[in-house]
Design an enzyme around this catalytic site. Structure first.
Site, short mmCIF file in Angstrom:
data_model
loop_
_atom_site.label_atom_id
_atom_site.label_comp_id
_atom_site.label_asym_id
_atom_site.label_seq_id
_atom_site.Cartn_x
_atom_site.Cartn_y
_atom_site.Cartn_z
N SER A 89 0.86 -1.19 0.00
CA SER A 89 0.00 0.00 0.00
C SER A 89 0.89 1.23 0.00
O SER A 89 1.80 1.36 0.83
CB SER A 89 -0.90 -0.01 1.25
OG SER A 89 -1.66 1.18 1.31
N TYR A 116 -8.58 3.14 2.71
CA TYR A 116 -9.26 1.85 2.76
C TYR A 116 -8.26 0.73 3.04
O TYR A 116 -8.53 -0.18 3.83
CB TYR A 116 -9.98 1.58 1.43
CG TYR A 116 -11.10 2.55 1.12
CD1 TYR A 116 -11.93 3.01 2.15
CD2 TYR A 116 -11.32 3.00 -0.19
CE1 TYR A 116 -12.96 3.90 1.87
CE2 TYR A 116 -12.34 3.89 -0.47
CZ TYR A 116 -13.16 4.35 0.57
OH TYR A 116 -14.17 5.22 0.30
N GLU A 117 -7.14 0.75 2.33
CA GLU A 117 -6.13 -0.26 2.53
C GLU A 117 -5.62 -0.26 3.97
O GLU A 117 -5.43 -1.31 4.60
CB GLU A 117 -4.97 -0.04 1.56
CG GLU A 117 -5.39 -0.14 0.09
CD GLU A 117 -4.28 0.29 -0.85
OE1 GLU A 117 -3.24 0.76 -0.34
OE2 GLU A 117 -4.45 0.18 -2.07
N LEU A 118 -5.36 0.94 4.50
CA LEU A 118 -4.83 1.05 5.85
C LEU A 118 -5.84 0.56 6.88
O LEU A 118 -5.51 -0.24 7.77
CB LEU A 118 -4.44 2.51 6.14
CG LEU A 118 -3.89 2.78 7.54
CD1 LEU A 118 -2.65 1.94 7.80
CD2 LEU A 118 -3.57 4.26 7.71
N GLY A 134 -6.31 -3.19 6.66
CA GLY A 134 -5.15 -3.90 7.22
C GLY A 134 -5.10 -3.80 8.73
O GLY A 134 -4.77 -4.77 9.41
#
Length: 565
Positions: free
Chosen positions: A389, A463-465, A468
């Site tokens: 990311s 969103y990725e953070l 995750g």
């Protein structure tokens, strides 16, 4: 006429007897006149022409004849110092020789004390006299005069005391106020020069008389358990009372013979020797102690009487010490030393091992993975080793971060170490739902690599953070690796839950310093990645990026988020 000579010799002999105390150890002050002497009988004086007298000083364990100088003069039975110096300290003896054999008359230990520069006396060069208030008393000057008209001055606490110049300081009635330290100073003229000699007395006047005491040896006769070949040190202590009598002496005898003096040099020491006695002042009481050193106990020593003798003008007190074989054998010295040294060595080695393991933890783990070919990825159902990311919008001030994410990172981890990365632009087919795809691919990855920079937060990166973080902190399915690509002073722009991650999961990129494949950056990153058997192909330094390898195309600009999808 012979009668007159006889009377004169008798008077001189009597004076000599008075001036020559039989003390084994004598303390004097540097820079003062002093003499050693021994009393001669009348018969010896008339026979003086038949023998010679020699004075010796011990030097390195050997007796050396003293040669007269302008400062040290031998005269009849006197050895004079004009004046005494610190180097004069040592063991002295005087012998009489008739040409056939030498006979030792007397021995002394002379201690020359350093003068106190801030006081008129030295605390180690005084005698103490304790008297009862209301009685009369007389303080006597230590008479080292050469002539009757030598000048004498008395001082009390280093101040001139009432211009007193007599040889004796008389007190008709003592009071508490008379307590103090009295110093008698004698001025002596010799060869046109003036020398001086001092004696100091600490007078203590008490309201009540001190308890009457007699000199005695501390302790009773005893038997000491020992072993053949063991070193043994016997101690004898004598109680002197409330002041130190000048005529008191303490010494050892072994079956009625006197031991040699210890030289202070271990290799030259006799098998049994007697150390110099020491004075002890405990409270207001005085003691004297002397050690007898037996280098190695022999079978013969077991049958000897070691006798300590305390002597003054009132008599002799004795204490007998005998040796006997003990029932238990002491621990040998080498075993005791080994037992003490080995734990220290083991402790030092353990500390060194811990320090090395902490310092080179990463290198050791990586080496262990290679040797054991450890594989953490087998059978876990994951497709990717890590989801990458990074910032994807045009808010980035340069293209370096994008180049790092799309080219440098996959080229090193995939081509050199066999890892499989999931990079959205490269591995995700366009047209799907972004959020669903992110969740799906993170779920298929064993690690989430976040390339942090000040401008990291964007529409899709958030969103990725968040996805995750949820999987790492709540579901505990994915571990996060933070790469600090650019120095960040403030992390407030990131979600608070990110602070719950361990600090050791942050790896810092240091540009050129981190480029070599064997740099600390790549080692730390591999340490955080899952273990898997790989065939390393390190090229030393990352140069000439092949941006077209593995389907990765160079970034040519453009910021359309939907175009990528």
């Amino acid at each position: 006429m012979p009668l007159m000579i006889f009377l004169l010799m008798f008077i001189i002999g009597s004076a000599t007897e008075k001036l020559c105390p039989l003390r084994a150890s004598i303390d004097i002050l540097e820079g003062e006149y002093f003499f050693l002497c021994f009393p001669e009988s009348m018969q010896e004086r008339f026979q003086k022409a038949e023998y010679t007298i020699n004075w010796y000083k011990e030097n390195a364990g050997k007796q050396k004849l003293i040669k007269e100088t302008h400062r040290i003069v031998s005269q009849m039975n006197f050895l004079e110092f004009w004046p005494a110096e610190l180097s004069d300290s040592g063991n002295y003896s005087v012998t009489r020789s008739d040409g056939k054999q030498n006979f030792t008359i007397q021995q002394w230990t002379l201690n020359v004390l350093e003068r106190n520069k801030s006081s008129c006396f030295n605390e180690n060069h005084l005698t103490t006299e304790i008297k009862n208030a209301g009685s009369g008393h007389s303080l006597k000057c230590n008479d080292l005069s050469v002539n009757e008209n030598d000048s004498i001055t008395w001082y009390k606490d280093c101040k001139n005391y009432q211009n007193k110049t007599e040889r004796e300081l008389d007190f008709k009635t003592l009071t508490i106020q008379h307590s103090g330290i009295y110093t008698c100073k004698i001025l002596i003229t010799h060869e046109g020069k003036i020398f001086h000699s001092t004696s100091t007395i600490h007078l203590v006047v008490e309201e009540d008389a001190p308890e009457a005491v007699t000199l005695e040896i501390v302790g009773l006769d005893e038997e000491v358990e020992t072993q053949i070949g063991k070193e043994e040190i016997l101690n004898c202590t004598g109680f002197l009372g409330y002041f130190v009598p000048e005529d008191a002496s303490l010494y050892w005898s072994i079956n009625h013979t006197f031991p040699e003096k210890c030289s202070g040099i271990p290799e030259n020491e006799p098998s049994i020797c007697e150390e110099e006695f020491k004075k002890l002042h405990i409270g207001n009481k005085f003691y004297v102690t002397r050690l007898l050193r037996i280098k190695k106990v022999t079978e013969e020593d077991m049958h000897r009487n070691f006798t300590c003798m305390l002597q003054d003008d009132e008599g002799t007190r004795i204490k007998v010490v005998k040796l006997k074989k003990g029932n238990t054998q002491d621990l040998p010295v080498h075993m005791f030393t080994t037992g003490m040294v080995l734990p220290v060595i083991f402790l030092c080695v353990a500390v060194i091992v811990v320090v090395v393991c902490v310092t080179f933890r990463v290198d050791l783990v990586l080496f262990y993975r290679i040797i054991c070919r450890r594989d953490d990825t087998a059978g876990d159902g994951k497709e990717y080793d890590a989801f990458v990311s990074y910032l994807k919008d045009c808010v980035s001030p340069s293209e370096e971060e994008r180049e790092f994410a799309l080219n440098i990172l996959p080229m090193i981890l995939e081509e050199n170490f066999g890892y499989k990365l999931c990079i959205f632009e490269r591995d995700v087919s366009p047209g799907g739902a972004v959020v669903d795809d992110i969740h799906s691919f993170i779920d298929k990855s064993r690690r989430l690599i976040i390339i942090l920079s000040q401008n990291y937060i964007s529409d899709r990166a958030i969103y990725e953070l968040e996805s995750g973080l949820h999987k790492a902190l709540v579901e505990r399915k994915t571990k996060i690796i933070l790469i600090e690509y650019m120095p960040i002073s403030d992390y407030n722009f990131l979600p608070e839950s990110l602070s719950l991650l361990p600090s050791q999961r942050v790896v810092k990129w240091k540009k050129d310093k981190s480029l070599p494949v064997n740099s600390r950056f790549w080692k730390n990153l591999r340490y955080l990645m899952p273990a898997k058997p790989t065939k390393s192909n390190t090229k030393g330094r990352y140069n000439n990026l092949d941006l077209g390898s593995k389907g990765v195309q160079p970034w040519t600009g453009g910021c359309d988020f939907n175009a990528v999808l």
